[in-house]
Design a protein around this motif. Structure first.
Motif, PDB file in Angstrom:
ATOM      1  N   ASN A  96       8.926  -3.395  13.406  1.00  0.00           N
ATOM      2  CA  ASN A  96       9.609  -2.110  13.601  1.00  0.00           C
ATOM      3  C   ASN A  96       8.557  -1.007  13.655  1.00  0.00           C
ATOM      4  N   SER A  97       8.449  -0.367  14.795  1.00  0.00           N
ATOM      5  CA  SER A  97       7.429   0.674  14.991  1.00  0.00           C
ATOM      6  C   SER A  97       7.696   1.922  14.154  1.00  0.00           C
ATOM      7  N   GLU A  98       8.891   2.012  13.537  1.00  0.00           N
ATOM      8  CA  GLU A  98       9.213   3.183  12.722  1.00  0.00           C
ATOM      9  C   GLU A  98       8.788   3.031  11.259  1.00  0.00           C
ATOM     10  N   VAL A  99       8.142   1.903  10.921  1.00  0.00           N
ATOM     11  CA  VAL A  99       7.545   1.769   9.591  1.00  0.00           C
ATOM     12  C   VAL A  99       6.322   2.685   9.537  1.00  0.00           C
ATOM     13  N   VAL A 100       6.300   3.598   8.538  1.00  0.00           N
ATOM     14  CA  VAL A 100       5.191   4.559   8.453  1.00  0.00           C
ATOM     15  C   VAL A 100       4.394   4.411   7.166  1.00  0.00           C
ATOM     16  N   GLY A 101       4.901   3.660   6.194  1.00  0.00           N
ATOM     17  CA  GLY A 101       4.146   3.539   4.950  1.00  0.00           C
ATOM     18  C   GLY A 101       4.774   2.557   3.992  1.00  0.00           C
ATOM     19  N   TRP A 102       4.166   2.475   2.813  1.00  0.00           N
ATOM     20  CA  TRP A 102       4.658   1.616   1.738  1.00  0.00           C
ATOM     21  C   TRP A 102       4.646   2.447   0.466  1.00  0.00           C
ATOM     22  N   VAL A 103       5.736   2.384  -0.306  1.00  0.00           N
ATOM     23  CA  VAL A 103       5.836   3.099  -1.576  1.00  0.00           C
ATOM     24  C   VAL A 103       5.925   2.081  -2.700  1.00  0.00           C
ATOM     25  N   SER A 104       5.185   2.344  -3.779  1.00  0.00           N
ATOM     26  CA  SER A 104       5.163   1.383  -4.882  1.00  0.00           C
ATOM     27  C   SER A 104       4.996   2.103  -6.214  1.00  0.00           C
ATOM     28  N   ILE A 105       5.758   1.655  -7.204  1.00  0.00           N
ATOM     29  CA  ILE A 105       5.569   2.066  -8.593  1.00  0.00           C
ATOM     30  C   ILE A 105       5.380   0.769  -9.369  1.00  0.00           C
ATOM     31  N   PRO A 106       4.157   0.462  -9.778  1.00  0.00           N
ATOM     32  CA  PRO A 106       3.896  -0.824 -10.436  1.00  0.00           C
ATOM     33  C   PRO A 106       4.814  -1.062 -11.627  1.00  0.00           C
ATOM     34  N   GLY A 107       5.325  -2.297 -11.702  1.00  0.00           N
ATOM     35  CA  GLY A 107       6.192  -2.678 -12.806  1.00  0.00           C
ATOM     36  C   GLY A 107       7.643  -2.299 -12.633  1.00  0.00           C
ATOM     37  N   THR A 108       8.019  -1.812 -11.430  1.00  0.00           N
ATOM     38  CA  THR A 108       9.402  -1.440 -11.152  1.00  0.00           C
ATOM     39  C   THR A 108       9.853  -2.106  -9.858  1.00  0.00           C
ATOM     40  N   SER A 109      11.120  -1.873  -9.489  1.00  0.00           N
ATOM     41  CA  SER A 109      11.646  -2.437  -8.241  1.00  0.00           C
ATOM     42  C   SER A 109      11.227  -1.622  -7.024  1.00  0.00           C
ATOM     43  N   VAL A 110      10.573  -0.487  -7.238  1.00  0.00           N
ATOM     44  CA  VAL A 110      10.118   0.331  -6.110  1.00  0.00           C
ATOM     45  C   VAL A 110       8.825  -0.267  -5.581  1.00  0.00           C
ATOM     46  N   ASN A 111       8.928  -1.039  -4.520  1.00  0.00           N
ATOM     47  CA  ASN A 111       7.772  -1.743  -3.952  1.00  0.00           C
ATOM     48  C   ASN A 111       8.169  -2.298  -2.591  1.00  0.00           C
ATOM     49  N   PHE A 112       8.157  -1.427  -1.563  1.00  0.00           N
ATOM     50  CA  PHE A 112       8.647  -1.831  -0.251  1.00  0.00           C
ATOM     51  C   PHE A 112       8.181  -0.833   0.809  1.00  0.00           C
ATOM     52  N   PRO A 113       8.302  -1.219   2.081  1.00  0.00           N
ATOM     53  CA  PRO A 113       7.928  -0.283   3.152  1.00  0.00           C
ATOM     54  C   PRO A 113       8.940   0.848   3.268  1.00  0.00           C
ATOM     55  N   PHE A 114       8.483   1.987   3.795  1.00  0.00           N
ATOM     56  CA  PHE A 114       9.426   3.056   4.129  1.00  0.00           C
ATOM     57  C   PHE A 114       9.252   3.421   5.598  1.00  0.00           C
ATOM     58  N   VAL A 115      10.338   3.893   6.175  1.00  0.00           N
ATOM     59  CA  VAL A 115      10.410   4.138   7.612  1.00  0.00           C
ATOM     60  C   VAL A 115      10.688   5.615   7.858  1.00  0.00           C
ATOM     61  N   GLN A 116      10.619   6.019   9.118  1.00  0.00           N
ATOM     62  CA  GLN A 116      11.027   7.372   9.511  1.00  0.00           C
ATOM     63  C   GLN A 116      11.761   7.278  10.832  1.00  0.00           C
ATOM     64  N   GLY A 117      13.067   7.578  10.777  1.00  0.00           N
ATOM     65  CA  GLY A 117      13.882   7.506  11.975  1.00  0.00           C
ATOM     66  C   GLY A 117      14.038   8.853  12.641  1.00  0.00           C
ATOM     67  N   GLU A 118      14.772   8.870  13.752  1.00  0.00           N
ATOM     68  CA  GLU A 118      14.982  10.117  14.480  1.00  0.00           C
ATOM     69  C   GLU A 118      16.001  11.012  13.782  1.00  0.00           C
TER      70      GLU A 118
END
Length: 317
Positions: free
Chosen positions: A99-121
């Motif tokens: 998916n070309s709209e993937v722009v980054g990855w967000v992570s907080i170690p030791g939590t469930s926040v650990n995945f790519p983030f996108v930016q749509g129109e």
């Protein structure tokens, strides 16, 4: 009521209860299957697209007996490995090929926040689509469509809180408890195309991997999204000069749910936003706000576009 009618009524009630019980069982099984599917996909994304969770095969716990060797020199004490920084190690080439709209990855170690983030129109597309554009009620984490990555003073990232699975931004809700912040004080962002271009020394004193940044959490806020003035101050105000960027920190800290110590000069902000009461009709949002400080960054990269001043010629009149 005669005996036949009474018997028929009891039978009808029994059948209704049986159908209801079967329906509940089927619903529970379907819910569990969907939950397991979401968790499996979450784990698979981390495994396939980051350097995290790469487990090595353990040594054999029951090795074959060997004959004792004579006059064996004692093994030298191994030199401890130097400390290394936390590293997301996202494979953005692989992610953006999906998916070309993937722009980054967000992570907080030791939590469930650990995945790519996108930016749509727009800000609705990924409410019900996963990062790979497949249908998913959990949606994806997405950067506000109005953000210009190359010029944004704030990276506003939205995500659903999914308390039934504990995935997505469920951990963001936990920040309403100060002890949770104390255990998880930083947000890490890594970018497919680095908009900052400066290396950072993290809170552990170690140099961050290239293109990855640690944002120190400075406030946890609960706001009403119907209050346009408040939500505008938090989300959309674009600082036009350095003083406004710096003054945003005390504004959000003044309205934080609890006091978080902070020292430094803000350079960029990240804001994780989710519904305060998932599953219920509510306009409240929980925001976890982090800051990237100027002091943690290396000097501004040299301006390679500037023309060099030619050196004076030697031997002239």
């Amino acid at each position: 009521m005669d005996a036949n009618k009474k018997k028929w009524l009891i039978r009808a009630i029994q059948i209704t209860l049986a159908i209801f019980a079967v329906g509940c069982l089927v619903g529970a099984l379907c819910f569990r299957a969907a939950k397991n599917s979401d968790v499996e996909k979450y784990d698979k994304t981390i495994e396939e697209y980051t350097i995290q969770n790469k487990e090595e095969y353990p040594e054999d716990p029951f090795p074959s007996p060997t004959e004792p060797e004579e006059d064996v020199e004692p093994e030298a004490t191994p030199t401890p490995e130097p400390p290394t920084p936390y590293e997301i190690g996202a494979d953005f080439e692989g992610l953006t090929s999906v998916n070309s709209e993937v722009v980054g990855w967000v992570s907080i170690p030791g939590t469930s926040v650990n995945f790519p983030f996108v930016q749509g129109e727009d800000n609705t597309k990924y409410l019900s689509l996963d990062w790979d554009e497949t249908s998913n009620t959990a949606g994806a984490a997405f950067l506000d469509c109005r953000a210009d990555l190359t010029d944004a003073s704030k990276y506003v990232i939205y995500g659903h809180a999914m308390p039934n699975t504990g995935l997505m931004f469920s951990s963001v809700l936990n920040y309403q408890d100060k002890s949770y912040y104390e255990a998880h004080p930083s947000i890490y962002l890594s970018f497919a195309s680095d908009p900052i271009g400066r290396r950072q020394t993290g809170s552990d004193g170690l140099l961050q991997p290239e293109g990855q940044y640690e944002f120190q959490i400075i406030s946890v806020n609960k706001v009403d999204s119907t209050e346009e003035e408040v939500i505008g101050d938090f989300y959309w105000t674009k600082e036009t000069d350095r003083s406004e960027l710096v003054n945003f920190a005390p504004m959000v800290r003044d309205t934080s749910l609890y006091d978080i110590p902070f020292k430094g000069t803000p350079y960029k902000y990240v804001m994780l936003s989710t519904c305060a009461h998932p599953g219920y009709s509510s306009d409240e949002k929980v925001l976890v706000i982090g800051v990237l400080t100027e002091e943690s960054l290396e000097d501004e990269p040299a301006d390679t576009t500037a023309e060099a001043t030619p050196a004076p010629e030697e031997g002239g009149d």
